[in-house]
Design a protein around this motif. Structure first.
Motif, PDB file in Angstrom:
ATOM      1  N   THR A 184       0.976  -1.260   0.259  1.00  0.00           N
ATOM      2  CA  THR A 184      -0.030  -0.123  -0.008  1.00  0.00           C
ATOM      3  C   THR A 184       0.617   1.213  -0.050  1.00  0.00           C
ATOM      4  O   THR A 184       0.283   2.469   0.388  1.00  0.00           O
ATOM      5  CB  THR A 184      -0.911  -0.187   1.015  1.00  0.00           C
ATOM      6  OG1 THR A 184      -0.078  -0.056   2.575  1.00  0.00           O
ATOM      7  CG2 THR A 184      -1.747  -1.086   1.397  1.00  0.00           C
ATOM      8  N   ALA A 233       2.533   4.698  -0.505  1.00  0.00           N
ATOM      9  CA  ALA A 233       1.928   5.691  -1.189  1.00  0.00           C
ATOM     10  C   ALA A 233       2.206   6.023  -2.840  1.00  0.00           C
ATOM     11  O   ALA A 233       1.502   6.239  -3.689  1.00  0.00           O
ATOM     12  CB  ALA A 233       2.165   7.048  -0.458  1.00  0.00           C
ATOM     13  N   ASP A 234       3.551   5.970  -3.048  1.00  0.00           N
ATOM     14  CA  ASP A 234       4.112   6.061  -4.363  1.00  0.00           C
ATOM     15  C   ASP A 234       3.813   4.876  -5.367  1.00  0.00           C
ATOM     16  O   ASP A 234       4.052   5.168  -6.587  1.00  0.00           O
ATOM     17  CB  ASP A 234       5.610   6.448  -4.073  1.00  0.00           C
ATOM     18  CG  ASP A 234       5.880   7.802  -3.708  1.00  0.00           C
ATOM     19  OD1 ASP A 234       5.122   8.480  -3.347  1.00  0.00           O
ATOM     20  OD2 ASP A 234       7.137   8.066  -3.294  1.00  0.00           O
TER      21      ASP A 234
END
Length: 384
Positions: free
Chosen positions: A88, A90-91
């Protein structure tokens, strides 16, 4: 540029994925990697691809890896929480789900819920929780691209066609190392025999699954969810040459097939770049060098695991999760020399016979069914 998390980077699919990434540095960036116990290979991958985050199985391995690395280090996490954090990140825009077994379910589901596209090599995610996962795919509006060579072949053979025009999906199987072995010979099969696959280079667990033909059974269940097709319309053909990776038969009698040299870099590259195509490093197929392509039906008496998978698929609900769990325990026991080859399928059947299928409404309930299957399979086998 696609930013990737690779779950299971040190396995055969993970290694092949990084080969594709290395050949196309302008198209991909590696954000996160997760791995099992092969810290030496993981260290090399970190040095080559500079991920922001890595996750390993245990806290001890996380400490070992930290000591092995010099200079700028990624964030190092461990356990299921670490795998989910990688999935998961973010990038990350796409997750390659290549963890072997039911262990891949939780991080793959988390990736989908986080809105990440998924290149799925972990067939157990759909085997154990197919209806839940496909509902999540729709709810979170993500793309799920199949990486297994058979499902990638079906996917390619269905592009531009309507689902309602499909008569059958035909999955091909090499037949594994025991294609011509009698039942009596199979009762004496050794670990070395079972790991001697004629066409594909894979991890130990998947190679044993290929030898029992459970791998094809898992693929039948995966195909049922990926392509929204009834199990009765999914056939298996033995195709020893492994050149046609699978086929789709349409209502007008036409059959679409995808051909290629057996090399997982092909389907991986397709999943990573769809709808485009890039050079994958796979050797071109020269049909003039082939002496012929042959097909025949599987022998369910010699390979009962395939029949058990069909039974589990038709029973539905919690049965496929229990079947898969029992298979994982049995394969592990076989690889440890605790049981014979033929006992694998026998123990799966006994575990399934003890189970009453029930509806699964959450990932947590799937994991509970998985634990029940593992515990019961150990009881059946008489192992701790």
């Amino acid at each position: 540029m696609k930013k990737l998390t690779i779950l299971g980077s040190t396995g055969s699919i993970g290694v092949s994925t990084l080969d594709v990434v290395a050949a196309h540095r302008d198209k991909f960036e590696v954000v996160a990697l997760t791995a099992g116990s092969n810290l030496t290979l993981l260290k090399k991958q970190i040095e080559a691809f500079s991920p922001q985050l890595v996750a390993v199985v245990s806290a001890d391995d996380a400490k070992k890896l930290d000591r092995m690395l010099a200079g700028k280090k990624p964030q190092i996490l461990h356990g299921v929480e670490g795998m989910i954090a990688a999935a998961t990140a973010a990038d990350t825009t796409m997750v390659v789900a290549a963890i072997v077994g039911a262990a891949g379910l939780a991080p793959t589901a988390a990736a989908i819920m986080a809105g990440k596209d998924v290149a799925l090599a972990n067939k157990e995610t759909l085997v154990t929780a197919g209806h839940l996962v496909m509902d999540l795919v729709k709810k979170h509006d993500v793309n799920l691209y199949p990486v297994d060579s058979e499902h990638c072949a079906v996917f390619q053979s269905m592009v531009g066609h309507r689902n309602e025009d499909v008569a059958r999906v035909i999955l091909t199987a090499s037949g594994g190392p025991f294609l011509k072995w009698t039942k009596e010979q199979l009762s004496q099969a050794t670990i070395k025999d079972a790991l001697n696959h004629p066409n594909w280079s894979m991890g130990k667990k998947i190679t044993i699954d290929s030898a029992t033909m459970m791998n094809k059974g898992l693929e039948v269940i995966e195909a049922r969810w990926l392509f929204d097709i009834e199990v009765d319309r999914i056939a298996v053909n033995i195709h020893p040459q492994s050149i046609i990776h699978s086929m789709v038969e349409y209502v007008d009698g036409s059959v679409m097939a995808q051909l290629g040299v057996p090399d997982m870099k092909g389907p991986i590259a397709y999943a990573l770049t769809y709808p485009q195509r890039v050079p994958s490093g796979v050797k071109p197929l020269d049909l003039t060098l082939l002496s012929g392509l042959t097909f025949f039906n599987p022998d369910l008496e010699r390979f009962p695991a395939l029949g058990l998978a069909y039974q589990a698929a038709k029973a539905g609900e919690s049965m496929p999760a229990v079947m898969n769990a029992a298979n994982e325990i049995a394969v592990e026991a076989f690889l440890e020399g605790k049981i014979s080859f033929m006992t694998i399928a026998e123990s799966i059947e006994k575990t399934m016979n003890r189970h009453v299928a029930h509806n699964l409404t959450s990932i947590e309930e799937v994991l509970e069914a998985d634990l029940w299957g593992r515990r019961t399979a150990r009881e059946v086998l008489g192992i701790a």
